[in-house]
Design an enzyme around this catalytic site. Sequence first.
Site, PDB file in Angstrom:
ATOM      1  N   ASP A 102       6.590   1.054   6.067  1.00  0.00           N
ATOM      2  CA  ASP A 102       5.196   0.580   6.077  1.00  0.00           C
ATOM      3  C   ASP A 102       4.358   1.541   5.244  1.00  0.00           C
ATOM      4  O   ASP A 102       3.781   2.461   5.788  1.00  0.00           O
ATOM      5  CB  ASP A 102       4.704   0.495   7.526  1.00  0.00           C
ATOM      6  CG  ASP A 102       3.307  -0.092   7.607  1.00  0.00           C
ATOM      7  OD1 ASP A 102       2.813  -0.607   6.588  1.00  0.00           O
ATOM      8  OD2 ASP A 102       2.707  -0.006   8.682  1.00  0.00           O
ATOM      9  N   ASP A 136      -0.431   4.382   0.969  1.00  0.00           N
ATOM     10  CA  ASP A 136      -0.849   5.391   1.949  1.00  0.00           C
ATOM     11  C   ASP A 136      -0.056   5.176   3.237  1.00  0.00           C
ATOM     12  O   ASP A 136       0.506   4.097   3.461  1.00  0.00           O
ATOM     13  CB  ASP A 136      -2.346   5.311   2.223  1.00  0.00           C
ATOM     14  CG  ASP A 136      -2.741   4.001   2.894  1.00  0.00           C
ATOM     15  OD1 ASP A 136      -2.319   2.947   2.384  1.00  0.00           O
ATOM     16  OD2 ASP A 136      -3.440   4.041   3.929  1.00  0.00           O
ATOM     17  N   HIS A 152       0.845  -1.208   0.000  1.00  0.00           N
ATOM     18  CA  HIS A 152       0.000   0.000   0.000  1.00  0.00           C
ATOM     19  C   HIS A 152       0.871   1.246   0.000  1.00  0.00           C
ATOM     20  O   HIS A 152       1.997   1.218   0.516  1.00  0.00           O
ATOM     21  CB  HIS A 152      -0.990   0.008   1.179  1.00  0.00           C
ATOM     22  CG  HIS A 152      -0.348  -0.001   2.544  1.00  0.00           C
ATOM     23  ND1 HIS A 152       0.059   1.146   3.178  1.00  0.00           N
ATOM     24  CD2 HIS A 152      -0.054  -1.023   3.388  1.00  0.00           C
ATOM     25  CE1 HIS A 152       0.565   0.837   4.364  1.00  0.00           C
ATOM     26  NE2 HIS A 152       0.518  -0.469   4.518  1.00  0.00           N
ATOM     27  N   GLU A 165      -4.972   1.647   3.373  1.00  0.00           N
ATOM     28  CA  GLU A 165      -4.806   0.536   4.325  1.00  0.00           C
ATOM     29  C   GLU A 165      -4.752   1.038   5.754  1.00  0.00           C
ATOM     30  O   GLU A 165      -5.255   0.399   6.665  1.00  0.00           O
ATOM     31  CB  GLU A 165      -3.519  -0.237   3.992  1.00  0.00           C
ATOM     32  CG  GLU A 165      -3.425  -1.598   4.676  1.00  0.00           C
ATOM     33  CD  GLU A 165      -2.869  -1.546   6.079  1.00  0.00           C
ATOM     34  OE1 GLU A 165      -3.061  -2.513   6.815  1.00  0.00           O
ATOM     35  OE2 GLU A 165      -2.243  -0.528   6.460  1.00  0.00           O
ATOM     36  N   GLU A 166      -4.089   2.187   5.935  1.00  0.00           N
ATOM     37  CA  GLU A 166      -3.759   2.617   7.298  1.00  0.00           C
ATOM     38  C   GLU A 166      -4.922   3.214   8.071  1.00  0.00           C
ATOM     39  O   GLU A 166      -4.923   3.214   9.289  1.00  0.00           O
ATOM     40  CB  GLU A 166      -2.619   3.668   7.252  1.00  0.00           C
ATOM     41  CG  GLU A 166      -1.319   3.145   6.696  1.00  0.00           C
ATOM     42  CD  GLU A 166      -0.591   2.232   7.691  1.00  0.00           C
ATOM     43  OE1 GLU A 166      -1.193   1.867   8.707  1.00  0.00           O
ATOM     44  OE2 GLU A 166       0.566   1.900   7.402  1.00  0.00           O
TER      45      GLU A 166
HETATM   46 ZN   LIG Z   1       1.183  -1.450   6.221  1.00  0.00          ZN
END
Ligand SMILES: [Zn+2]
Length: 300
Positions: free
Chosen positions: A131, A100, A98, A169-170
């Site tokens: 991440d 974002d 991802h 996602e976050e």
């Molecule tokens: Zn992640």
Amino acid sequence: MTDSPTEQTSPTPEAARAAMAAQMPFVREALTELVAFRSVHSTPGLEKDNADAAAWVVNSFREVGIPVEPHVTSDGSTSVIGLREPAEGFPTILLYSHFDVQPASDVENWTASPWELTERDGRWYGRGAADCKGHVVMHLAVLRALNELATEFPDVSKVGVRVLVEGSEERGGYGLEDLLAEKPDLFAADVFLIADSGNDALGVPAVGTALRGTAPVTVTVETLDQPMHSGQYGGAAPDALLSLIHLLATLHDDNGLVAVDGLDSDARWEGRGPDAATFRHDAGILDGVDLLGEAQGLNP
Ligand SMILES: [Zn+2]
């Protein structure tokens, strides 16, 4: 002879490692660009950053030969999805990541700008670098390396590659879930490689085959129809907060194992894990605090 992957048509681990090592200048350059987008989903004022980050992802995967398209989802985010078809008899792997990131609040407490990839002590820092923008770039680097290896080992480009790079996602977006329900064909693959977590240790590649999850639940406990003085009524009049604490305590047994009907704690990890000292250090467990569960091999 069937047209399927064989030992002789695959690069050696050494050749694969060398091809990846050659990608590191690209990795740094690409990650610098991607980290610079303030791609925090559903944040007023950051719409352009999110759109620019999605466009960057689209262009980057097209450049390595994956015909991706942006899909605007129900939560307003963009998922980038595409497929390079497999050759006859070859499987398809889905590469998930991802673009974002979590918000970068209290910027004054950051050592360097969150939106500028910065090297310190041999590691690269920036909001989302680990991440999961680094993982997006890892996929790009692997695809570039495979494209180069394909001149000598044509089989490496016969595997189908489906790319899925999510944009929310976050922050609890449900765009991808809705898209999955609506167009499951976009996600068809033989293997899913979810690149969205870290390794056991620096320099030790790892593949996780299971991960603990969470389930958000809203619980409301009511015991009285008005707030009452604890000195006059406390004790006999049940307190809602204490009741909730009792309730929560029933979710695990005394050893920390999940004690919810329908969720078993019987699974046992048979693979290699970190040693006790590494695990305690990485988790930040204080001296004198014991690990929970059975933690095979971790508790002395
Ligand atoms: Zn992640």
